[in-house]
Design an enzyme around this catalytic site. Sequence first.
Site, PDB file in Angstrom:
ATOM      1  CG  HIS A 119      -1.893   5.995  -2.871  1.00  0.00           C
ATOM      2  ND1 HIS A 119      -0.736   6.599  -2.489  1.00  0.00           N
ATOM      3  CD2 HIS A 119      -1.563   4.707  -3.147  1.00  0.00           C
ATOM      4  CE1 HIS A 119       0.262   5.732  -2.511  1.00  0.00           C
ATOM      5  NE2 HIS A 119      -0.217   4.570  -2.910  1.00  0.00           N
ATOM      6  CG  ASP A 120      -1.472  10.486  -1.769  1.00  0.00           C
ATOM      7  OD1 ASP A 120      -2.186  11.291  -1.144  1.00  0.00           O
ATOM      8  OD2 ASP A 120      -1.132   9.376  -1.302  1.00  0.00           O
ATOM      9  N   GLY A 137       1.263   5.462  -7.128  1.00  0.00           N
ATOM     10  CA  GLY A 137       0.973   6.533  -6.185  1.00  0.00           C
ATOM     11  C   GLY A 137       1.875   7.739  -6.351  1.00  0.00           C
TER      12      GLY A 137
END
Length: 256
Positions: A119-120, A137
Amino acid sequence: MIHQTAIVQAGAQLGENVAVGPYSIIGEHVEIGDNTIVGPHVVISGRTRIGCENRIFQFCSLGEVPQDKKYAGEPTCLEIGDRNTIREFCSFNLGTALDAGVTRVGDDNWIMAYVHIAHDCQVGNRTVFANNAQLAGHVHIDDWAILGGYTGVHQFCRVGAHTMTAVGTVVLQDIPPFVMAAGNTASPFGINAEGLKRRGFSAEALLALKRAYRTLYKSGLMLDEARAKLAQEVVAHPEIQPLIDFLAVSKRGIIR
């Protein structure tokens, strides 16, 4: 172009000449650009936008919810650019509300089997991820970076442009542009000279970057002192400006 066993949910937007292989599932919020090929047994879910002329091989999972216990179902995104090759068993997750809310992969990337992009993460253009490279992440990977097989990158780290890691490298701090790294944990091993030559860097530019590397890693200077010296050298050698810019924004410190 869509196999009879594939499931394309109502609401999904597919461009011209998009191919979807057997048993693949395309979610209702997915957008796929022209001439992209989705192989068999691929699941593309979430608010995922994929550009044109990508090749996605079998058994990939793109746009699934983050592996983050703080995620609570927010409408976050995954964005993938154009002309990427994404090989078997890759997984790219959505972003989270605690960051930009989007995981991004740019253009012309070569991503081999079993790569995970959490994520991200923000991945630039023309990168190469060898088999089993793994991003935690919030990782940033700049243009032209090459991650060797089984490279693992800790959350919030940044890997600069034109870098290269060896197989099995464990990255716990930032890798400055142009640097080769290897080991657990990663250590610097000079400038990625061969890669830079292939990308058209002149002999003079390579010499300037090698001098900058020695200033940063071999001079015995503290980091602030090395940055000050590099700031003087950049007047005559603008090739080292990306290195100076990177050091200015590094948050986890650089590999030593």
